[in-house]
Design a protein around this motif. Structure first.
Motif: not given
Length: 596
Positions: A376-392
């Motif tokens: 989950h630590s490895i995939t959290l950021k890529p998955w959030a980026r794909a879903l448009g949930l990264l704050a930037g």
């Protein structure tokens, strides 16, 4: 080793693991588990000189402090935004996850029905000690981050209590009547009355000064342990739920020294977490680890790819939660210290009750923790980026204090693809920024309202730039807790205070920005005289090792630099740095310079 030596080794190994994890930017829990298994079952260097029951009691006290500290950080104001989702995840989520997890443990993992019930209850929890650092590193949007944080902290004590009830149900004859569920109701009642009551009384005692300042933190620690123990005497394993309620009440009270209390608890939590993840694996043996087989691996995969997604998608049906938030939460559910501690208690107890596969509880839960945290630590950021949930990316400047020159600085940063926000509680001071389309916040940045309304996810530095030196110092110290103190700056103090003996001490202010000499009046005077902010790429011969001196000699004030990756860095004589090759230098000058 004697008990004193063992304790020193545990603390040293645990804290060294935390430092290593921070340096290599991996979740601390991964390094702690590896070190704990190495020192415990693999090499046998650490053996706890106490009975398992006594170790479990000590571990329980540590977990109580960790959960209390997490609960103090929960803001009830967040419920205005995400309360609908929190209710679904913490009321409907645990029973659904329990049923699905129990079925998976029996059908896929090959556990007995009795052990499956207990394991399913234990794995209801998600780990706040894991999820919160992951959220901080990924920099998610506020709503989904709040949902995951609330779920992790609130569901932990619920999962422990549910595991206790299930254990009693499968090992005691009285488990066939309604007495066990009455115990659940009693635990909730104690959480409201005992936890909430003690939290409220403690807040009043702190507010009225009934307890001296230097005794508040140790008194609070003692109260947490006493309340935890009292609750457990009345109802087994109700203590965690009670101290969580106590933490929520106290954390939302108006306390003048709330930050100092939180700082003490955070430091203590780091030490406890470091020690517990060395102590708990030491209870395992190599024989226990070898019990893990392909069925356990299959169970963990089902837990991640079936149980968690189905649970979240079911309980959020009809909720006002965006589809992207639901999809992210359906994947992210790392387990942490509470799951490990609970398994450490009930594993041996299940074996004593005649269920041999109870030996597999602790190694299985450790395997779940290791896999979920790593994946989950490895995939959290890529998955959030794909879903448009990264704050930037955090890459910008919060300027506290509106003025013409502050507006010009913010505009220049935005021209160079950097974030900028000007905040002031005087509307007139923000008008120049509004006219230049620079983002602004009207209000007091240190208020609770600002904490709720301001979106700071894309800002990495603070510049306290009002015309009041002492307000600037207050802002820098207060916001330093969130931005980190090495990222909070203030203008130099008034010229009459340049005498070092008359200035605020470094520990009571932020780092002086720019050249450490220009104050608000001087910045305003120079701006009115025609000085402007410029960005120039440094030539290859520019003496980067003496950035400040070179810019100053050229008749300018150094502001900062933008490296080749576009990342901002603010200059300060308190924190001098050498700009990287090919960086763009930001400076304040009467004309554009040639920096060769």
């Amino acid at each position: 080793m004697g008990i004193a030596t063992t304790l020193v080794v545990i603390l040293a190994a645990g804290l060294a693991s935390q430092v290593i994890a921070a340096r290599i930017r991996v979740p601390a829990i991964v390094v702690l588990i590896v070190v704990g298994l190495t020192l415990g079952p693999i090499t046998g260097l650490v053996k706890i000189p106490a009975a398992p029951a006594e170790v479990s009691e000590v571990v329980g006290l540590g977990v109580a402090v960790i959960l209390f500290e997490g609960a103090m950080g929960l803001k009830l104001t967040e419920l205005r935004r995400v309360g609908h989702g929190v209710g679904r995840l913490t009321i409907l989520g645990p029973p659904v996850a329990f049923v699905l997890g129990t079925f998976a443990a029996a059908a896929v993992g090959g556990f007995s029905a009795q052990t499956s019930v207990v394991l399913g209850a234990i794995l209801v929890v998600t780990g706040p000690t894991v999820i919160i650092p992951m959220l901080r590193q990924a920099n998610l949007k506020r709503d989904v981050a709040s949902l995951l944080k609330w779920e992790g902290i609130v569901n932990d004590p619920i999962g422990v209590l549910l595991a206790t009830i299930m254990f009693q149900a499968v090992t005691l004859s009285s488990g066939t009547n309604g007495g066990l569920w009455k115990g659940f109701g009693l635990a909730i009642l104690m959480a409201v009355v005992l936890g909430g009551g003690v939290g409220w009384i403690t807040a009043k005692a702190f507010q009225h000064g009934w307890i001296p300042t230097h005794l508040k933190s140790p008194t609070l620690l003692a109260l947490v342990l006493v309340v935890f123990s009292l609750a457990n005497m009345v109802q087994d394993e109700a203590g965690l739920l009670v101290v969580t309620a106590m933490g929520v009440v106290l954390g939302n009270a108006v306390l003048s020294d709330r930050e100092a209390l939180l700082s003490f608890k955070e430091s203590l939590t780091v030490v406890l977490l470091s020690a517990l993840f060395i102590i708990i694996p030491a209870e395992l043996s190599l024989a226990d680890i070898k019990l893990l087989d392909w069925r356990v691996v299959a169970f963990v995969l089902v837990l991640m790819f079936v149980v968690r997604p189905v649970t979240v998608l079911l309980v959020t049906i009809g909720a006002k939660i965006p589809r992207s938030d639901r999809l992210l939460m359906a994947w992210i559910a790392p387990r942490g210290i509470v799951a490990a501690a609970t398994a450490g208690v009930f594993g041996p107890a299940m074996v004593s009750a005649g269920f041999e596969d109870g030996r597999m509880l602790l190694p299985t839960v450790f395997f779940v923790i290791l896999v979920t945290v790593v994946v989950h630590s490895i995939t959290l950021k890529p998955w959030a980026r794909a879903l448009g949930l990264l704050a930037g990316v955090k890459n910008g400047l919060l300027i506290v204090g509106g003025s013409a020159w502050a507006t010009a600085l913010a505009a220049k940063l935005r021209e160079n693809s950097l974030g900028a926000l000007i905040a002031d509680n005087a509307y007139a001071k923000l008008q120049p920024a509004r006219m230049d389309n620079v983002p602004t916040y009207f209000g007091e940045v240190l208020s609770d309202k600002a904490e709720e309304e301001m979106d700071l996810a894309q800002l990495s530095y603070v510049l306290a730039a009002s015309d009041n030196d002492y307000y600037n110092a207050l802002v820098a110290r207060e916001l330093g807790r969130d931005f980190e103190y090495h990222r909070t700056f203030q203008l130099a103090t008034h010229v009459h205070s340049h005498n070092a003996g008359r200035q605020l001490g470094f520990g009571k202010r932020g780092s002086f920005a720019f050249d450490g000499l220009v104050d608000f009046a001087e910045m305003a005077r120079r701006y009115d005289a025609g000085w402007r902010f410029h960005v120039t790429k440094a030539g290859r011969e520019f003496p980067r090792e003496r950035f400040e001196a070179a810019v100053t000699e050229a008749g300018a004030v150094p502001i900062g630099a933008i490296d080749t990756q576009g990342l901002l860095r603010v200059y300060s004589p308190d924190q001098p740095f050498r700009p990287k090759r090919d960086s763009r230098l930001i400076y304040f000058a009467p004309r554009r310079l040639t920096l060769e």
